[in-house]
Scaffold this motif. Structure first.
Motif, PDB file in Angstrom:
ATOM      1  N   ASP A 168     -64.934   1.998 -69.112  1.00 26.15           N
ATOM      2  CA  ASP A 168     -64.163   0.763 -68.963  1.00 26.15           C
ATOM      3  C   ASP A 168     -62.722   1.034 -69.394  1.00 26.15           C
ATOM      4  N   VAL A 169     -61.895   1.490 -68.467  1.00 21.60           N
ATOM      5  CA  VAL A 169     -60.526   1.884 -68.787  1.00 21.60           C
ATOM      6  C   VAL A 169     -59.687   0.680 -69.213  1.00 21.60           C
ATOM      7  N   VAL A 170     -59.807  -0.426 -68.475  1.00 22.35           N
ATOM      8  CA  VAL A 170     -59.031  -1.623 -68.811  1.00 22.35           C
ATOM      9  C   VAL A 170     -59.422  -2.132 -70.202  1.00 22.35           C
ATOM     10  N   GLY A 171     -60.719  -2.111 -70.504  1.00 20.21           N
ATOM     11  CA  GLY A 171     -61.180  -2.530 -71.820  1.00 20.21           C
ATOM     12  C   GLY A 171     -60.592  -1.658 -72.923  1.00 20.21           C
ATOM     13  N   SER A 207     -58.154 -11.638 -74.452  1.00 21.98           N
ATOM     14  CA  SER A 207     -58.153 -10.975 -73.152  1.00 21.98           C
ATOM     15  C   SER A 207     -59.216  -9.886 -73.087  1.00 21.98           C
ATOM     16  N   PHE A 208     -59.380  -9.164 -74.196  1.00 19.42           N
ATOM     17  CA  PHE A 208     -60.408  -8.127 -74.237  1.00 19.42           C
ATOM     18  C   PHE A 208     -61.799  -8.729 -74.076  1.00 19.42           C
ATOM     19  N   ALA A 255     -57.018  -1.239 -77.450  1.00 19.97           N
ATOM     20  CA  ALA A 255     -55.985  -0.472 -78.147  1.00 19.97           C
ATOM     21  C   ALA A 255     -54.759  -1.337 -78.432  1.00 19.97           C
ATOM     22  N   LEU A 256     -54.351  -2.141 -77.462  1.00 20.10           N
ATOM     23  CA  LEU A 256     -53.190  -3.010 -77.664  1.00 20.10           C
ATOM     24  C   LEU A 256     -53.458  -4.045 -78.759  1.00 20.10           C
ATOM     25  N   ALA A 257     -54.668  -4.617 -78.761  1.00 22.48           N
ATOM     26  CA  ALA A 257     -55.010  -5.602 -79.797  1.00 22.48           C
ATOM     27  C   ALA A 257     -55.014  -4.954 -81.179  1.00 22.48           C
TER      28      ALA A 257
END
Length: 475
Positions: A204-207, A247-248, A212-214
């Motif tokens: 799950d690349v988007v996940g 969002s995650f 990581a951003l969170a």
């Protein structure tokens, strides 16, 4: 999950290898703090770059824990464990040979990557190795490892730097990982059973990006604020953390509805046991590492003890954790909630006793006045952390233990960062502009920091009365 039929059946030997690698990672975190003055003077580095020796490791380690745990589910946990050890060992060599601060920071980031890859596999392999009734003892040993590392790091760091082996000053604190890493790698090849991954789980690349951003939005202000103070640019990051986390979760729901790969399976995220165990584990670790950071400052800057003397003063704590590890082996999977309450009560009494001891020491440090409370606190920690790990990881099935382990430890890292920011803020806020050696100022600052540790203990004591705390397969 299938195991290599040729693998040895000595489960405790396999756990010893996992603990050795975990200890190598944990001690590397504490040992570096002792070497910071030597590093700065020899490399003639600016303070902000020296801070990144710690921050670079912290960020790469925390950001990759969750993805690395999932990679273990996909590609096999022993394979990922060996990969992590190899990267960590090579990065340690690069740290020890670093000609300048830039190279050292880059090597520390690589060390964090290796640690993040191997660490989730250590806990994830426990359910593969042991039936449920034996897992408490194994998790108790991981608590013992954490306790030993918190005390051994400053002691070993002080000894290595003081010895100035072949004129290498600080470099042996990293080079010592080489024989340990090589030994752990070779032993793991023979003693840790292979657990084949399931590549059908997918990536799950988007996940990964959202997670990581969170994490970055939370960690950057928490890690940077204690050293540079709170800056205006930190507010947007803090405000963005919530939407990024939402969002995650929304993306994981979308992936689950489509039957697509999930970084953190929604079944785990909805599990009461996983959330309870993971969050309370983070609350617990927001107090313990921060306490040892502040007590080291209190003993060294306030009373003039060396790093070695400071580390020796706290040795009853890991002895207490060792005693607790024997107790958790006997408890097994029984009385989970009662053990959390009892362990947190002992931990809280240990903190209260430390406050009493510190308040009554006007002149010199009296080791016998502090030692019993360190011992009691260690017993409390060991009896609290093991059932919390059991509750959190019991919610995972064979395909998800890597993801669950990575998530629990990522949440724990956030807890540690929060604890350092909060307890450190209390300590330095009360300390004000006091000079080194101002014992009264350092005593008041330490008492204030212990107040936060006491609050954490109270939360853990009360939590089992308000939230169900049992293993997921109990009904």
């Amino acid at each position: 999950m299938s195991e290599d039929p040729s693998a040895p059946v000595n489960k405790w030997a396999a756990v010893a290898v996992l603990l050795l690698a975990n200890f190598m990672n944990l001690i590397d975190i504490t040992i570096v703090n002792v070497a910071m003055p030597s590093l700065q003077s020899e490399l003639d580095a600016a303070p902000n770059l020296v801070e990144w020796i710690v921050a670079g490791y912290t960020f790469s380690f925390a950001l990759l824990l969750l993805p690395a745990g999932r990679m273990g589910d996909l590609f096999g946990r022993r394979r990922m464990f060996l990969t992590g050890i190899a990267i960590f060992t090579l990065a340690s060599l690069a740290c020890g040979l670093a000609p300048g601060i830039d190279t050292l920071v880059a090597a520390r980031v690589a060390q964090g990557v290796g640690a993040a890859i191997m660490t989730p596999q250590t806990l994830a392999l426990v359910p593969t190795l042991f039936p449920r009734e034996q897992r408490g003892a194994a998790f108790g040993l991981f608590a013992l490892t954490a306790g030993l590392a918190s005390v051994t790091g400053p002691i070993l760091g002080g000894l290595l730097i003081g010895a100035d082996i072949y004129g290498l000053t600080w470099r042996p604190i990293f080079l010592v990982n080489i024989p340990v890493g090589v030994g752990a790698f070779v032993a793991a090849c023979f003693l840790v059973p292979r657990a084949d991954g399931d590549r059908a789980l997918g990536i799950d690349v988007v996940g990964m990006i959202l997670a990581a951003l969170a994490m970055l939005a939370v960690l950057v202000p928490l890690v940077e604020a204690p050293s540079i103070g709170w800056r205006t640019w930190m507010w947007p990051l803090v405000l963005a953390a919530g939407p990024l986390a939402w969002s995650f979760v929304a993306w994981q729901r979308r992936q689950a509805a489509r039957g697509a790969p999930e970084l953190l399976p929604l079944r785990l995220a909805r599990s009461g046991g996983f959330l309870t165990g993971g969050l309370l584990n983070a609350v617990l670790f927001s107090a313990v590492p921060s306490y040892f950071l502040t007590i080291a400052l209190y003993l060294q800057s306030g009373y003039g003890l060396t790093a070695l003397q400071s580390g020796l003063a706290t040795t009853p704590f890991p002895i207490g954790v060792l005693i607790a590890s024997a107790m958790t082996g006997w408890f097994g999977s029984r009385w989970i909630a009662r053990r959390v309450v009892g362990g947190a009560l002992l931990l809280g009494l240990g903190f209260a006793g430390q406050a009493w001891a510190i308040a009554g020491m006007d002149g010199e440090i009296v080791w016998l006045r502090m030692a019993p409370w360190f011992l009691l606190g260690g017993i409390g920690l060991g009896n609290t952390v093991s059932p919390l790990y059991q509750v959190a990881l019991s919610a995972a099935d064979d395909n998800d233990t890597g993801s669950a382990s990575g998530a629990v430890q990522a949440i724990r890292q956030v807890g540690i960062a929060f604890g350092v920011a909060i307890m450190g803020g209390i300590f330095f806020g009360l300390l004000g502009g006091a000079e080194t050696g101002d014992r009264e100022a350092y005593r008041l600052a330490m008492l204030g920091a212990i107040g936060y540790a006491g609050l954490v203990s109270a939360i853990l004591i009360l939590a089992p009365f308000f939230t169900p705390m049992r293993l997921a397969d109990e009904s």
